[in-house]
Write a protein that holds these residues in place. Structure first.
Motif, PDB file in Angstrom:
ATOM      1  N   LYS A 395      -4.930  19.649 -16.770  1.00 55.32           N
ATOM      2  CA  LYS A 395      -3.932  20.327 -15.952  1.00 55.32           C
ATOM      3  C   LYS A 395      -2.892  19.345 -15.423  1.00 55.32           C
ATOM      4  O   LYS A 395      -1.695  19.662 -15.358  1.00 55.32           O
ATOM      5  N   CYS A 396      -3.346  18.161 -15.045  1.00 50.05           N
ATOM      6  CA  CYS A 396      -2.402  17.137 -14.571  1.00 50.05           C
ATOM      7  C   CYS A 396      -1.450  16.728 -15.692  1.00 50.05           C
ATOM      8  O   CYS A 396      -0.236  16.583 -15.475  1.00 50.05           O
ATOM      9  N   LEU A 397      -1.992  16.515 -16.879  1.00 54.54           N
ATOM     10  CA  LEU A 397      -1.143  16.156 -18.014  1.00 54.54           C
ATOM     11  C   LEU A 397      -0.100  17.239 -18.273  1.00 54.54           C
ATOM     12  O   LEU A 397       1.087  16.937 -18.503  1.00 54.54           O
ATOM     13  N   GLY A 401       4.229  17.274 -18.096  1.00 54.68           N
ATOM     14  CA  GLY A 401       5.010  17.460 -19.312  1.00 54.68           C
ATOM     15  C   GLY A 401       4.350  17.004 -20.589  1.00 54.68           C
ATOM     16  O   GLY A 401       5.002  16.940 -21.635  1.00 54.68           O
ATOM     17  N   TYR A 402       3.058  16.700 -20.532  1.00 53.03           N
ATOM     18  CA  TYR A 402       2.316  16.299 -21.728  1.00 53.03           C
ATOM     19  C   TYR A 402       1.408  17.452 -22.141  1.00 53.03           C
ATOM     20  O   TYR A 402       0.710  18.018 -21.304  1.00 53.03           O
ATOM     21  N   ASP A 403       1.396  17.791 -23.408  1.00 57.31           N
ATOM     22  CA  ASP A 403       0.698  18.992 -23.872  1.00 57.31           C
ATOM     23  C   ASP A 403      -0.728  18.667 -24.307  1.00 57.31           C
ATOM     24  O   ASP A 403      -0.934  18.139 -25.402  1.00 57.31           O
ATOM     25  N   PRO A 404      -1.741  18.996 -23.479  1.00 57.25           N
ATOM     26  CA  PRO A 404      -3.133  18.738 -23.853  1.00 57.25           C
ATOM     27  C   PRO A 404      -3.812  19.934 -24.519  1.00 57.25           C
ATOM     28  O   PRO A 404      -5.004  19.889 -24.786  1.00 57.25           O
ATOM     29  N   GLY A 405      -3.051  21.004 -24.775  1.00 57.16           N
ATOM     30  CA  GLY A 405      -3.677  22.242 -25.202  1.00 57.16           C
ATOM     31  C   GLY A 405      -4.146  23.020 -23.985  1.00 57.16           C
ATOM     32  O   GLY A 405      -3.894  22.642 -22.838  1.00 57.16           O
ATOM     33  N   THR A 417      -4.164  12.783 -27.566  1.00 60.25           N
ATOM     34  CA  THR A 417      -2.775  12.435 -27.868  1.00 60.25           C
ATOM     35  C   THR A 417      -1.919  12.487 -26.609  1.00 60.25           C
ATOM     36  O   THR A 417      -1.075  11.609 -26.373  1.00 60.25           O
ATOM     37  N   ALA A 418      -2.133  13.519 -25.791  1.00 61.34           N
ATOM     38  CA  ALA A 418      -1.390  13.632 -24.533  1.00 61.34           C
ATOM     39  C   ALA A 418      -1.727  12.481 -23.593  1.00 61.34           C
ATOM     40  O   ALA A 418      -0.845  11.937 -22.910  1.00 61.34           O
ATOM     41  N   ILE A 419      -3.007  12.097 -23.561  1.00 56.62           N
ATOM     42  CA  ILE A 419      -3.402  10.968 -22.710  1.00 56.62           C
ATOM     43  C   ILE A 419      -2.691   9.695 -23.158  1.00 56.62           C
ATOM     44  O   ILE A 419      -2.166   8.936 -22.334  1.00 56.62           O
ATOM     45  N   ARG A 420      -2.676   9.448 -24.470  1.00 55.55           N
ATOM     46  CA  ARG A 420      -2.003   8.238 -24.969  1.00 55.55           C
ATOM     47  C   ARG A 420      -0.518   8.231 -24.588  1.00 55.55           C
ATOM     48  O   ARG A 420       0.032   7.189 -24.197  1.00 55.55           O
ATOM     49  N   ALA A 421       0.118   9.379 -24.720  1.00 56.78           N
ATOM     50  CA  ALA A 421       1.542   9.444 -24.377  1.00 56.78           C
ATOM     51  C   ALA A 421       1.750   9.145 -22.897  1.00 56.78           C
ATOM     52  O   ALA A 421       2.677   8.400 -22.524  1.00 56.78           O
ATOM     53  N   SER A 437     -10.907   6.818 -13.723  1.00 53.45           N
ATOM     54  CA  SER A 437      -9.739   6.025 -13.303  1.00 53.45           C
ATOM     55  C   SER A 437      -8.443   6.656 -13.804  1.00 53.45           C
ATOM     56  O   SER A 437      -7.420   6.623 -13.111  1.00 53.45           O
ATOM     57  N   LEU A 438      -8.474   7.244 -15.000  1.00 57.74           N
ATOM     58  CA  LEU A 438      -7.293   7.956 -15.494  1.00 57.74           C
ATOM     59  C   LEU A 438      -7.003   9.161 -14.612  1.00 57.74           C
ATOM     60  O   LEU A 438      -5.832   9.408 -14.246  1.00 57.74           O
ATOM     61  N   LEU A 439      -8.041   9.922 -14.271  1.00 61.75           N
ATOM     62  CA  LEU A 439      -7.845  11.079 -13.396  1.00 61.75           C
ATOM     63  C   LEU A 439      -7.221  10.655 -12.077  1.00 61.75           C
ATOM     64  O   LEU A 439      -6.287  11.303 -11.572  1.00 61.75           O
ATOM     65  N   GLU A 440      -7.719   9.576 -11.503  1.00 60.63           N
ATOM     66  CA  GLU A 440      -7.180   9.099 -10.234  1.00 60.63           C
ATOM     67  C   GLU A 440      -5.705   8.708 -10.383  1.00 60.63           C
ATOM     68  O   GLU A 440      -4.876   8.994  -9.507  1.00 60.63           O
ATOM     69  N   HIS A 441      -5.348   8.083 -11.517  1.00 62.56           N
ATOM     70  CA  HIS A 441      -3.959   7.689 -11.762  1.00 62.56           C
ATOM     71  C   HIS A 441      -3.071   8.924 -11.893  1.00 62.56           C
ATOM     72  O   HIS A 441      -1.955   8.973 -11.334  1.00 62.56           O
ATOM     73  N   LEU A 442      -3.542   9.923 -12.616  1.00 63.95           N
ATOM     74  CA  LEU A 442      -2.777  11.164 -12.775  1.00 63.95           C
ATOM     75  C   LEU A 442      -2.554  11.849 -11.427  1.00 63.95           C
ATOM     76  O   LEU A 442      -1.438  12.311 -11.125  1.00 63.95           O
ATOM     77  N   GLU A 443      -3.597  11.922 -10.630  1.00 64.48           N
ATOM     78  CA  GLU A 443      -3.473  12.583  -9.327  1.00 64.48           C
ATOM     79  C   GLU A 443      -2.520  11.816  -8.420  1.00 64.48           C
ATOM     80  O   GLU A 443      -1.722  12.427  -7.691  1.00 64.48           O
TER      81      GLU A 443
END
Length: 466
Positions: A395-397, A401-405, A417-421, A437-443
């Motif tokens: 949802k954060c992605l 503006g990144y499409d995770p499906g 792919t969305a995570i890499r972008a 850690s990625l989740l924390e960065h996104l939030e």
């Protein structure tokens, strides 16, 4: 094969949703009040990127309050129609009578099929559980105890004994647990179920063909809840296509004949393209600042090219020259263990399409040959993401503006792919790996931008949707 081949964890469930799914499993009731339907839909958006084998929820199922006798009659009507179709495909009347008479759906099979783990297991946890010191020790005993039989299979099919034993160890703990579920009843239950009926219907037909040709009696065809059979856990279609008579008794019995099971596994791997001149892969050490976007099975290059980028063996020694083109896989992201993998690794993936499983097979085979435990990446962040947290990552992605499906808690190819972008844009190592850690960065990014999630909710200062 491992049951991961024929089942998928495609829903994130609240306690209420789990309860509803169990109600359906037991009673096949699926007409609920609109509020409950909304709960189900909110909890279970199927991600199209990884929906291989998934299907839409069941429809046309009787309303609540249908008597149990009607449920039994409905299953019997389905079974009668299946029996007619099986007869039309050449299954003998004797086999149909022996295998299908008095058949009833198995509640425990539906419960297993519908149950979902709450947490995504990390690679390190997965490997440590499956390649334990005890499993390595037992594998050594199996190598010694079955040396003649394994050696014959290796000579005939070109698959080293240690790999055959590694598959055996991961599938059934060297025959320690072969499953206790009647295969025909399990497959009939899953074929009648509305989630993946066509797949399991084809497996049920193949199970009847196994009985029909005289390999195993109807009452003796026992295996896993998902219909996998024997020491190597072949599903019926694989059984028919690749199983061989290893003991020369004129029939194939993968449960009670270890020679049949071993030679069948070797034959399957041989037919899948196993190269006798090649290992599965090796653990490597990455240089500081390595570009994680170079990892992935879609990219191959000669080992010399990887060496030129600074990769070395796990013990720090240079990579040896090799003719084949290898791929780099990072099962726990840039900070975890790293592996160069060969075409034989892709053969293992044909057995089970899980990177973690394929690495575990290769690593167990190495350990059986005297190889060392993993040496790198052991200090990686090993906190697992829950399904809810994985869905929040998606949802954060999407909000950024990144499409995770469709957010579903499943980290499939579109999500990676969305995570890499996102990682590239944020200046992070672009390994595509979902972590806490990625989740924390996104939030943190959403908080800074005061950006809501797609449903309009805001990330609160204590993280998570407000």
């Amino acid at each position: 094969m491992d049951s991961a081949m024929v089942t998928g964890d495609l829903f994130v469930m609240s306690a209420a949703y789990v309860s509803l799914k169990r109600m359906w499993s037991r009673n096949r009731l699926f007409t609920f009040a609109p509020a409950v339907v909304a709960l189900c839909l909110a909890a279970a958006g199927a991600d199209a990127e990884d929906a291989a084998g998934a299907a839409a929820p069941p429809s046309g199922v009787p309303a609540p309050g249908t008597p149990e006798v009607d449920q039994a009659a409905r299953f019997q009507a389905w079974l009668d129609e299946f029996r007619r179709q099986a007869a039309a495909q050449g299954i003998s009347q004797a086999t149909l009578d022996a295998a299908l008479t008095g058949l009833q759906p198995l509640d425990r099979v539906l419960e297993r099929d519908q149950s979902q783990p709450e947490f995504v297991q990390t690679f390190l946890d997965y490997l440590n559980k499956r390649v334990s010191d005890r499993r390595v020790e037992k594998g050594g005993e199996a190598l010694a105890g079955q040396a003649e039989r394994l050696g014959e299979a290796e000579r005939r099919y070109g698959v080293p004994a240690r790999y055959l034993v590694a598959f055996w160890g991961l599938e059934t703990n060297y025959g320690g647990y072969l499953g206790d579920v009647p295969v025909v009843a399990a497959l009939a239950t899953l074929a009648y179920d509305a989630r993946r009926p066509e797949f399991f219907r084809s497996q049920l037909l193949d199970a009847l063909r196994i009985i029909d040709r005289g390999d195993v009696g109807a009452g003796d065809l026992v295996g896993s809840w998902a219909g996998a059979i024997g020491h190597m856990q072949f599903i019926p279609s694989t059984y028919l296509a690749y199983a061989v008579d290893g003991d020369g008794d004129g029939r194939v019995d993968l449960r009670n004949s270890l020679p049949d099971a071993i030679e069948s596994a070797a034959n399957y791997l041989h037919e899948a393209g196993w190269r006798s001149d090649q290992e599965w892969g090796l653990e490597v050490r990455l240089p500081d600042g390595f570009d994680a976007s170079l990892a992935g099975l879609e990219r191959r290059q000669p080992r010399a090219a990887w060496a030129a980028l600074g990769l070395r063996r796990a013990d720090g020694s240079p990579l040896a020259d090799a003719d084949e083109a290898d791929s780099l896989v990072l099962p726990q992201g840039i900070s975890g263990p790293a592996f160069l993998v060969s075409d034989n690794f892709r053969v293992i993936l044909r057995w089970n399409r899980s990177l973690n499983y394929a690495i575990a097979v290769g690593h167990l085979a190495d350990r059986l040959a005297g190889g060392a435990p993993l040496a790198t990446g052991l200090q990686a962040d090993n906190r697992p993401l829950s399904r809810d947290q994985m869905e929040t990552v998606q949802k954060c992605l999407a909000a950024l503006g990144y499409d995770p499906g469709t957010p579903d808690g499943i980290p499939g190819s579109r999500t990676r792919t969305a995570i890499r972008a996102y990682q590239k844009a944020a200046g992070l190592p672009a390994d595509g790996y979902p972590s806490l850690s990625l989740l924390e960065h996104l939030e943190d990014t959403l908080l800074e931008q005061e950006q809501p999630l797609p449903d309009g909710t805001m990330i609160s200062s204590d993280k998570g949707p407000a």
